[in-house]
Design a protein around this motif. Sequence first.
Motif, PDB file in Angstrom:
ATOM      1  N   VAL A 110       0.849  -1.295  -0.093  1.00  0.00           N
ATOM      2  CA  VAL A 110      -0.016   0.184  -0.026  1.00  0.00           C
ATOM      3  C   VAL A 110       0.878   1.336   0.177  1.00  0.00           C
ATOM      4  N   TRP A 111       2.189   0.851   0.105  1.00  0.00           N
ATOM      5  CA  TRP A 111       2.999   2.414   0.337  1.00  0.00           C
ATOM      6  C   TRP A 111       2.570   3.425  -0.868  1.00  0.00           C
ATOM      7  N   ARG A 112       2.748   2.894  -2.168  1.00  0.00           N
ATOM      8  CA  ARG A 112       2.577   3.967  -3.097  1.00  0.00           C
ATOM      9  C   ARG A 112       1.219   4.481  -2.976  1.00  0.00           C
ATOM     10  N   GLN A 113       0.151   3.854  -2.583  1.00  0.00           N
ATOM     11  CA  GLN A 113      -0.973   4.714  -2.423  1.00  0.00           C
ATOM     12  C   GLN A 113      -1.159   5.728  -1.122  1.00  0.00           C
ATOM     13  N   ILE A 114      -0.209   5.409  -0.330  1.00  0.00           N
ATOM     14  CA  ILE A 114      -0.127   5.969   0.732  1.00  0.00           C
ATOM     15  C   ILE A 114       0.913   7.623   0.239  1.00  0.00           C
ATOM     16  N   GLU A 115       1.553   7.519  -0.339  1.00  0.00           N
ATOM     17  CA  GLU A 115       2.543   8.488  -0.844  1.00  0.00           C
ATOM     18  C   GLU A 115       1.543   9.509  -1.741  1.00  0.00           C
ATOM     19  N   VAL A 116       0.609   8.924  -2.389  1.00  0.00           N
ATOM     20  CA  VAL A 116      -0.380   9.594  -3.128  1.00  0.00           C
ATOM     21  C   VAL A 116      -1.202  10.286  -2.392  1.00  0.00           C
ATOM     22  N   LEU A 117      -1.641   9.645  -1.236  1.00  0.00           N
ATOM     23  CA  LEU A 117      -2.600  10.346  -0.578  1.00  0.00           C
ATOM     24  C   LEU A 117      -1.906  11.714   0.321  1.00  0.00           C
ATOM     25  N   LEU A 118      -0.619  11.462   0.607  1.00  0.00           N
ATOM     26  CA  LEU A 118       0.072  12.445   1.409  1.00  0.00           C
ATOM     27  C   LEU A 118       0.114  13.681   0.592  1.00  0.00           C
ATOM     28  N   LYS A 119       0.014  13.733  -0.600  1.00  0.00           N
ATOM     29  CA  LYS A 119       0.122  15.068  -1.129  1.00  0.00           C
ATOM     30  C   LYS A 119      -1.110  15.855  -1.210  1.00  0.00           C
ATOM     31  N   THR A 120      -2.204  15.342  -0.926  1.00  0.00           N
ATOM     32  CA  THR A 120      -3.474  16.042  -0.400  1.00  0.00           C
ATOM     33  C   THR A 120      -4.109  15.896   0.916  1.00  0.00           C
ATOM     34  N   HIS A 121      -3.306  14.988   1.669  1.00  0.00           N
ATOM     35  CA  HIS A 121      -4.089  14.950   2.916  1.00  0.00           C
ATOM     36  C   HIS A 121      -2.985  14.885   4.064  1.00  0.00           C
ATOM     37  N   LYS A 122      -3.206  15.360   5.268  1.00  0.00           N
ATOM     38  CA  LYS A 122      -2.479  15.482   6.408  1.00  0.00           C
ATOM     39  C   LYS A 122      -2.115  14.451   7.318  1.00  0.00           C
ATOM     40  N   LEU A 123      -3.240  13.625   6.970  1.00  0.00           N
ATOM     41  CA  LEU A 123      -3.334  12.290   7.749  1.00  0.00           C
ATOM     42  C   LEU A 123      -3.647  11.092   6.976  1.00  0.00           C
ATOM     43  N   VAL A 124      -2.885  10.018   6.860  1.00  0.00           N
ATOM     44  CA  VAL A 124      -3.465   8.745   6.195  1.00  0.00           C
ATOM     45  C   VAL A 124      -3.354   7.577   7.372  1.00  0.00           C
ATOM     46  N   ASN A 125      -4.499   7.099   7.471  1.00  0.00           N
ATOM     47  CA  ASN A 125      -4.726   6.079   8.430  1.00  0.00           C
ATOM     48  C   ASN A 125      -4.540   4.717   7.698  1.00  0.00           C
ATOM     49  N   VAL A 126      -3.975   3.808   8.242  1.00  0.00           N
ATOM     50  CA  VAL A 126      -3.727   2.510   7.300  1.00  0.00           C
ATOM     51  C   VAL A 126      -4.254   1.302   8.160  1.00  0.00           C
ATOM     52  N   TYR A 127      -5.550   0.811   7.692  1.00  0.00           N
ATOM     53  CA  TYR A 127      -6.112  -0.136   8.220  1.00  0.00           C
ATOM     54  C   TYR A 127      -5.769  -1.508   7.648  1.00  0.00           C
ATOM     55  N   ALA A 128      -6.273  -2.767   8.255  1.00  0.00           N
ATOM     56  CA  ALA A 128      -5.794  -3.929   7.601  1.00  0.00           C
ATOM     57  C   ALA A 128      -6.406  -4.138   6.118  1.00  0.00           C
ATOM     58  N   ASP A 129      -7.486  -3.585   6.048  1.00  0.00           N
ATOM     59  CA  ASP A 129      -8.356  -3.923   4.825  1.00  0.00           C
ATOM     60  C   ASP A 129      -8.537  -2.402   3.711  1.00  0.00           C
ATOM     61  N   ARG A 130      -8.052  -1.381   4.427  1.00  0.00           N
ATOM     62  CA  ARG A 130      -8.285   0.011   3.648  1.00  0.00           C
ATOM     63  C   ARG A 130      -7.254   0.982   4.004  1.00  0.00           C
ATOM     64  N   LEU A 131      -7.238   2.192   3.202  1.00  0.00           N
ATOM     65  CA  LEU A 131      -6.513   3.367   3.709  1.00  0.00           C
ATOM     66  C   LEU A 131      -7.778   4.402   3.632  1.00  0.00           C
ATOM     67  N   GLU A 132      -7.483   5.375   4.562  1.00  0.00           N
ATOM     68  CA  GLU A 132      -8.337   6.372   4.917  1.00  0.00           C
ATOM     69  C   GLU A 132      -7.341   7.788   5.109  1.00  0.00           C
ATOM     70  N   GLY A 133      -7.634   8.772   3.971  1.00  0.00           N
ATOM     71  CA  GLY A 133      -7.075  10.216   3.991  1.00  0.00           C
ATOM     72  C   GLY A 133      -7.974  11.167   4.594  1.00  0.00           C
ATOM     73  N   ILE A 134      -7.285  11.963   5.433  1.00  0.00           N
ATOM     74  CA  ILE A 134      -8.068  12.920   6.397  1.00  0.00           C
ATOM     75  C   ILE A 134      -7.398  14.327   5.847  1.00  0.00           C
ATOM     76  N   ARG A 135      -8.112  15.424   5.150  1.00  0.00           N
ATOM     77  CA  ARG A 135      -7.647  16.550   4.801  1.00  0.00           C
ATOM     78  C   ARG A 135      -7.194  17.729   5.990  1.00  0.00           C
TER      79      ARG A 135
END
Length: 113
Positions: free
Chosen positions: A88-113
């Motif tokens: 999931v790391w590539r997706q995390i880096e993409v989310l960090l471009k527009t979100h200040k917090l990325v929560n990584v769960y066992a089954d999903r990612l959640e970005g918070i702006r």
Amino acid sequence: MKGFLLDGNLPSRLQCSPSLPVTALSQVSRHPSDSDLWHYARQHELVIVSKDADFSDRIILQSPPPWVVHLRFGNLKRKEFHARLARVWRQIEVLLKTHKLVNVYADRLEGIR
């Protein structure tokens, strides 16, 4: 963001990003507090990667830097832990471009702006 800062609750040899440097807790200070880590990450424009909810609570009230990746899945063996993050790391880096917090769960990612 210029790299990642790993909290003490993560393997110090974790290589999460192939493109950005990773700083381990031991490089900041011998026994840094959460506030020490926060200020170091802010000063160096780093993303804090942690299993500690304190950082995700704090970023909700503030603006980056730093940014926070909160790993919210249970304990895993080191090999499984690395494999899960690698998937999931590539997706995390993409989310960090527009979100200040990325929560990584066992089954999903959640970005918070």
